[in-house]
Design a protein around this motif. Structure first.
Motif, PDB file in Angstrom:
ATOM      1  N   LYS A 181       3.510   8.429  -6.476  1.00  0.00           N
ATOM      2  CA  LYS A 181       2.975   8.910  -7.757  1.00  0.00           C
ATOM      3  C   LYS A 181       4.141   9.176  -8.708  1.00  0.00           C
ATOM      4  O   LYS A 181       5.194   9.666  -8.301  1.00  0.00           O
ATOM      5  CB  LYS A 181       2.165  10.190  -7.560  1.00  0.00           C
ATOM      6  N   THR A 212      11.878   4.934  -3.482  1.00  0.00           N
ATOM      7  CA  THR A 212      11.032   4.251  -2.509  1.00  0.00           C
ATOM      8  C   THR A 212      11.188   2.768  -2.802  1.00  0.00           C
ATOM      9  O   THR A 212      10.948   2.316  -3.934  1.00  0.00           O
ATOM     10  CB  THR A 212       9.561   4.693  -2.615  1.00  0.00           C
ATOM     11  N   GLU A 232       0.833  -1.202   0.000  1.00  0.00           N
ATOM     12  CA  GLU A 232       0.000   0.000   0.000  1.00  0.00           C
ATOM     13  C   GLU A 232       0.873   1.260   0.000  1.00  0.00           C
ATOM     14  O   GLU A 232       0.588   2.222  -0.715  1.00  0.00           O
ATOM     15  CB  GLU A 232      -0.943   0.004   1.200  1.00  0.00           C
ATOM     16  N   LYS A 233       1.957   1.246   0.772  1.00  0.00           N
ATOM     17  CA  LYS A 233       2.877   2.388   0.779  1.00  0.00           C
ATOM     18  C   LYS A 233       3.503   2.576  -0.605  1.00  0.00           C
ATOM     19  O   LYS A 233       3.664   3.699  -1.067  1.00  0.00           O
ATOM     20  CB  LYS A 233       3.982   2.181   1.822  1.00  0.00           C
ATOM     21  N   ASN A 270       2.170   1.754  -3.424  1.00  0.00           N
ATOM     22  CA  ASN A 270       1.112   2.224  -4.320  1.00  0.00           C
ATOM     23  C   ASN A 270       0.841   3.723  -4.178  1.00  0.00           C
ATOM     24  O   ASN A 270       0.279   4.344  -5.079  1.00  0.00           O
ATOM     25  CB  ASN A 270      -0.181   1.451  -4.087  1.00  0.00           C
ATOM     26  N   GLN A 271       1.246   4.303  -3.067  1.00  0.00           N
ATOM     27  CA  GLN A 271       1.030   5.726  -2.837  1.00  0.00           C
ATOM     28  C   GLN A 271       2.025   6.606  -3.590  1.00  0.00           C
ATOM     29  O   GLN A 271       1.817   7.804  -3.718  1.00  0.00           O
ATOM     30  CB  GLN A 271       1.105   6.036  -1.346  1.00  0.00           C
TER      31      GLN A 271
END
Length: 153
Positions: A62, A100, A56-57, A59-60
């Protein structure tokens, strides 16, 4: 007929306590495999939740570009009660970049143990920079860190 200080129910209470204790011991003896299975399911669920949170991190992020080839994981070691690995990001581009990175920890059999997300920011063009991936919990035995996903942004 005499009653003891507890109102004459001492024998009954002793019987209940002994029966409960015996049932507990029998359950423990016959339910070992069941308890191990249940513990394994709990650990698997917790591990899956950690992996899901890490994803989830990721996927954040951009406008991230796949940069797995820019990142390397070093050997693992113990730091206090956690497992850590030095992660190195090398920026092949001509401008500063942030990374990331999702790092998975696995045991020697390849079983998934933990997952963390690490940011390495402001890596200069043609330069390398390191960061430390630190496990979320205590990991036992030998472990290996692997780059599951890396984004340059």
């Amino acid at each position: 007929m005499k009653r003891d200080e507890r109102g004459g129910r001492g024998d009954r209470r002793t019987g209940i306590v002994l029966t409960t204790a015996t049932a507990t011991v029998l359950l423990a003896l016959t339910g070992c495999d069941t308890a191990k299975d249940k513990a394994g399911q709990i650990v698997s669920s917790a591990t899956a939740a950690v992996a899901s949170a890490a994803q989830e991190k990721m996927n954040q992020v951009k406008d991230g570009v796949n940069a797995t080839g820019d990142v390397r994981a070093g050997a693992t070691r113990t730091d206090g009660d956690r497992t850590v690995a030095e992660i190195t990001a090398t920026n092949p581009k001509d401008q500063n970049a942030d990374y990331t990175i999702m790092v998975n920890f696995r045991d020697t059999d390849g079983n998934f143990l933990d997952s963390v997300v690490l940011n390495i920011n402001d890596v200069g063009p043609g330069k390398s920079k390191t960061g430390t991936a630190r496990s979320n919990r205590t990991l036992s035995g030998e472990t290996k860190a692997e780059i599951a996903q890396a984004l340059r942004h």
